[in-house]
Design a protein around this motif. Sequence first.
Motif, PDB file in Angstrom:
ATOM      1  N   LEU A 181      41.389 -21.697 -22.342  1.00  0.00           N
ATOM      2  CA  LEU A 181      42.496 -20.750 -22.335  1.00  0.00           C
ATOM      3  C   LEU A 181      43.778 -21.377 -21.809  1.00  0.00           C
ATOM      4  O   LEU A 181      44.868 -21.144 -22.347  1.00  0.00           O
ATOM      5  CB  LEU A 181      42.120 -19.529 -21.497  1.00  0.00           C
ATOM      6  CG  LEU A 181      43.169 -18.416 -21.392  1.00  0.00           C
ATOM      7  CD1 LEU A 181      43.530 -17.876 -22.773  1.00  0.00           C
ATOM      8  CD2 LEU A 181      42.663 -17.296 -20.490  1.00  0.00           C
ATOM      9  N   ASN A 222      35.237 -22.954 -26.692  1.00  0.00           N
ATOM     10  CA  ASN A 222      35.727 -22.815 -25.321  1.00  0.00           C
ATOM     11  C   ASN A 222      34.825 -23.644 -24.406  1.00  0.00           C
ATOM     12  O   ASN A 222      33.714 -23.241 -24.066  1.00  0.00           O
ATOM     13  CB  ASN A 222      35.692 -21.336 -24.925  1.00  0.00           C
ATOM     14  CG  ASN A 222      36.238 -21.090 -23.517  1.00  0.00           C
ATOM     15  OD1 ASN A 222      36.598 -22.028 -22.812  1.00  0.00           O
ATOM     16  ND2 ASN A 222      36.297 -19.838 -23.115  1.00  0.00           N
ATOM     17  N   ILE A 269      42.118 -13.910 -25.206  1.00  0.00           N
ATOM     18  CA  ILE A 269      43.038 -14.993 -25.559  1.00  0.00           C
ATOM     19  C   ILE A 269      44.259 -14.454 -26.298  1.00  0.00           C
ATOM     20  O   ILE A 269      45.378 -14.936 -26.111  1.00  0.00           O
ATOM     21  CB  ILE A 269      42.315 -16.083 -26.378  1.00  0.00           C
ATOM     22  CG1 ILE A 269      43.196 -17.342 -26.442  1.00  0.00           C
ATOM     23  CG2 ILE A 269      41.941 -15.594 -27.773  1.00  0.00           C
ATOM     24  CD1 ILE A 269      42.451 -18.553 -26.984  1.00  0.00           C
TER      25      ILE A 269
END
Length: 310
Positions: A115, A141, A159
């Motif tokens: 992120l 991720n 996100i």
Amino acid sequence: MARFLKGVRYSLNRLITKLAGFNMKNPVIAASGTFGYGHDYEQYYDPSILGGISSKGLTLNPKPGNKGIRLWETPSGLLNSIGLENPGIRAFAREVYKMSEIDTMVIVNLGGDNLEEYIEGASILNDSPIDMIELNISCPNVKAGGMAFGMQCDSAALITREIKKVTKHPLMVKLSPNAPNVADVGVACAESGADALSLVNTFQGMAIDIKTKKAVFENTYAGLSGPAIKPIALRMVHQTVKAVSIPVVGLGGISSWQDALEFIMAGATAVQIGTGNFPNPNLGKEIVRGLQKYCEKNGIINIDEIRGII
């Protein structure tokens, strides 16, 4: 916004399309990873003919890409394991002006390993002369065990919300067809502030070399694109259009103007042309002309008249 219509005769252009506040010349966009940064196809046609261009996928830090075989042709399709090879957001930001010289919508496809990288990348792009960010949430991720952000509604929503907080550009979220329910993920992104959605990204596939008795790709699995995925992509676009109220850009196996028209009739605001550019580098131009002639022949003043008729 007006620059996208430079030189267009309004009375004759039946393809003018509105996407997230922009007036596009037509609904045809070159898909990320298949058109470089816009200048690669100039030997074939003027890329400003297109309604938009989505850049090759970019990440905060440079990536060398995957090792070994990267492309493998399959019946009616192509498996790829490129690995998001790119120079990084900062290097691109220094060169983006070359891309913005093309008189069309400039979209930057943004990926990341976590992120924080997405957020920093989007922030750097705030000072670039681009028109939209296409958020690639098919990226794994690394802080969550490698699962792609787009596989679950909660991570896709997270996100989307966080990028909307920092970006100055409209945000289009590119969905993965490998999610359990891509329409539900689309709804989560829309509710979290996405200005548009694009789908589908590649399907996960595999190839085995029977001579070596090994998987073709070093990562074993790769992304399948091309005509083979079109019927499934079309179905997913149709389902997502019915579930959200924001624009949906459809892609997946489009190799003719007829294919593009199917996606538009299914409700897509615009379409992206990807793998089809490789066997036919003139495809973008052909689709624009084919859609224009179809509208003329059928007395359609603007293609919006048939958008979503299914």
